[in-house]
Design an enzyme around this catalytic site. Structure first.
Site, PDB file in Angstrom:
ATOM      1  N   ARG A 159     -36.236 -30.629  -2.943  1.00 54.90           N
ATOM      2  CA  ARG A 159     -36.966 -31.294  -4.021  1.00 54.90           C
ATOM      3  C   ARG A 159     -38.452 -31.424  -3.690  1.00 54.90           C
ATOM      4  O   ARG A 159     -39.298 -31.330  -4.580  1.00 54.90           O
ATOM      5  CB  ARG A 159     -36.343 -32.651  -4.357  1.00 54.90           C
ATOM      6  CG  ARG A 159     -36.237 -33.646  -3.207  1.00 54.90           C
ATOM      7  CD  ARG A 159     -35.324 -34.800  -3.631  1.00 54.90           C
ATOM      8  NE  ARG A 159     -35.244 -35.901  -2.679  1.00 54.90           N
ATOM      9  CZ  ARG A 159     -34.411 -35.953  -1.648  1.00 54.90           C
ATOM     10  NH1 ARG A 159     -33.594 -34.934  -1.400  1.00 54.90           N
ATOM     11  NH2 ARG A 159     -34.370 -37.017  -0.861  1.00 54.90           N
TER      12      ARG A 159
ATOM     13  N   HIS B  30     -41.578 -37.683   0.096  1.00 54.73           N
ATOM     14  CA  HIS B  30     -40.590 -38.554  -0.557  1.00 54.73           C
ATOM     15  C   HIS B  30     -41.071 -39.995  -0.650  1.00 54.73           C
ATOM     16  O   HIS B  30     -42.016 -40.400   0.046  1.00 54.73           O
ATOM     17  CB  HIS B  30     -39.283 -38.484   0.220  1.00 54.73           C
ATOM     18  CG  HIS B  30     -38.798 -37.092   0.413  1.00 54.73           C
ATOM     19  ND1 HIS B  30     -37.929 -36.471  -0.444  1.00 54.73           N
ATOM     20  CD2 HIS B  30     -39.119 -36.165   1.365  1.00 54.73           C
ATOM     21  CE1 HIS B  30     -37.713 -35.224  -0.041  1.00 54.73           C
ATOM     22  NE2 HIS B  30     -38.432 -35.017   1.055  1.00 54.73           N
TER      23      HIS B  30
ATOM     24  N   HIS C 267     -42.346 -36.009  -4.593  1.00 56.00           N
ATOM     25  CA  HIS C 267     -41.677 -34.962  -5.376  1.00 56.00           C
ATOM     26  C   HIS C 267     -41.357 -35.444  -6.788  1.00 56.00           C
ATOM     27  O   HIS C 267     -41.240 -36.644  -7.055  1.00 56.00           O
ATOM     28  CB  HIS C 267     -40.383 -34.516  -4.675  1.00 56.00           C
ATOM     29  CG  HIS C 267     -39.364 -35.607  -4.568  1.00 56.00           C
ATOM     30  ND1 HIS C 267     -38.570 -36.011  -5.627  1.00 56.00           N
ATOM     31  CD2 HIS C 267     -39.008 -36.392  -3.521  1.00 56.00           C
ATOM     32  CE1 HIS C 267     -37.773 -36.967  -5.241  1.00 56.00           C
ATOM     33  NE2 HIS C 267     -38.017 -37.238  -3.968  1.00 56.00           N
TER      34      HIS C 267
ATOM     35  N   GLU D 198     -36.975 -37.643   3.543  1.00 50.12           N
ATOM     36  CA  GLU D 198     -36.765 -38.997   3.029  1.00 50.12           C
ATOM     37  C   GLU D 198     -36.042 -39.845   4.071  1.00 50.12           C
ATOM     38  O   GLU D 198     -35.396 -39.306   4.987  1.00 50.12           O
ATOM     39  CB  GLU D 198     -35.938 -38.921   1.730  1.00 50.12           C
ATOM     40  CG  GLU D 198     -35.556 -40.246   1.092  1.00 50.12           C
ATOM     41  CD  GLU D 198     -36.744 -41.117   0.709  1.00 50.12           C
ATOM     42  OE1 GLU D 198     -37.465 -41.553   1.631  1.00 50.12           O
ATOM     43  OE2 GLU D 198     -36.909 -41.390  -0.500  1.00 50.12           O
TER      44      GLU D 198
END
Length: 232
Positions: free
Chosen positions: A62, A184, A11, A89
């Protein structure tokens, strides 16, 4: 002959990245720079003639917004987008929301790097009464608590990411599709570690910057034929 391709994108810069804070499962937005990085992803995909057949993201906005912005820039918004918390993440435990420089000062370089870049050392866990624990987030209300982390090492993250890759994403690759994954830094490090068979010692050196695009082309046996990093 058409070959399976896996397009991995970290991202764009988030507001926590900009402020040098540990993010983990904290659901923060892209910064203005992060939105531009996501646009650049779309432009680079278009420039290289890469039009995905399907998209996968985590449950964190995100990553979701990066994919949406990139596909809008590519003028390719019609494809299915599937989301899974297994692409989230790594959970940074009690370090989430903390300034990285202050954490480094408090814990020392050896412990800091063992957690941040190492394989099997988790950060200190969140207290179960902490307001930041995952099960207080409505998105995860239906989950059993045992499934929701209060801290994770890269090893823990790899387990869930690889499981999702093998159960879901790999099925699309076996159909010779171009698969776009927006995720992520650590969930992608874990996946790259698996794909390239990187050792626990060498993964310390692996870093994936925000907005980076990695493209793998596979043989029919889902073995890596070629790897490219798309650069602007």
């Amino acid at each position: 002959m058409k070959q399976a391709r896996l397009v991995l994108v970290r991202h764009g810069q988030s507001v926590y990245n900009k402020e040098n804070l540990f993010t983990g499962w904290t659901d923060v937005a892209l910064s203005p720079q992060g939105e531009k990085e996501a646009q650049d992803v779309g432009r680079l995909l278009k420039k290289n003639g890469i039009y995905p057949d399907i998209c996968f993201t985590s449950w964190l906005k995100r990553a979701i917004h990066t994919a949406q912005i990139a596909l809008r820039e590519l003028e390719w918004e019609h494809i299915d987008s599937l989301r899974s918390y297994k692409l989230n993440e790594r959970h940074y435990g009690a370090w989430q929301g903390q300034n990285k420089s202050k954490v480094l000062q408090e814990y020392g370089e050896q412990q800091f790097l063992a957690v941040r870049r190492g394989y099997d050392v988790p950060p200190p866990p969140l207290d179960e009464n902490d307001s930041r624990v995952v099960w207080r987030d409505a998105k995860y209300a239906t989950f059993e608590r045992a499934l929701l982390p209060i801290s994770e090492s890269l090893k823990d993250t790899k387990k869930r990411v690889v499981e999702y890759f093998q159960e879901t994403i790999q099925k699309e690759l076996k159909k010779d599709k171009t698969v776009f994954v927006s995720a992520h830094g650590n969930s992608l490090r874990a996946l790259v570690m698996h794909l390239e068979q990187i050792s626990e010692e060498d993964v310390v050196k692996l870093e994936i910057p925000t907005g980076e695009i990695i493209v793998y082309t596979f043989t029919t046996e889902i073995q890596i034929d070629k790897k490219e990093i798309l650069l602007g």
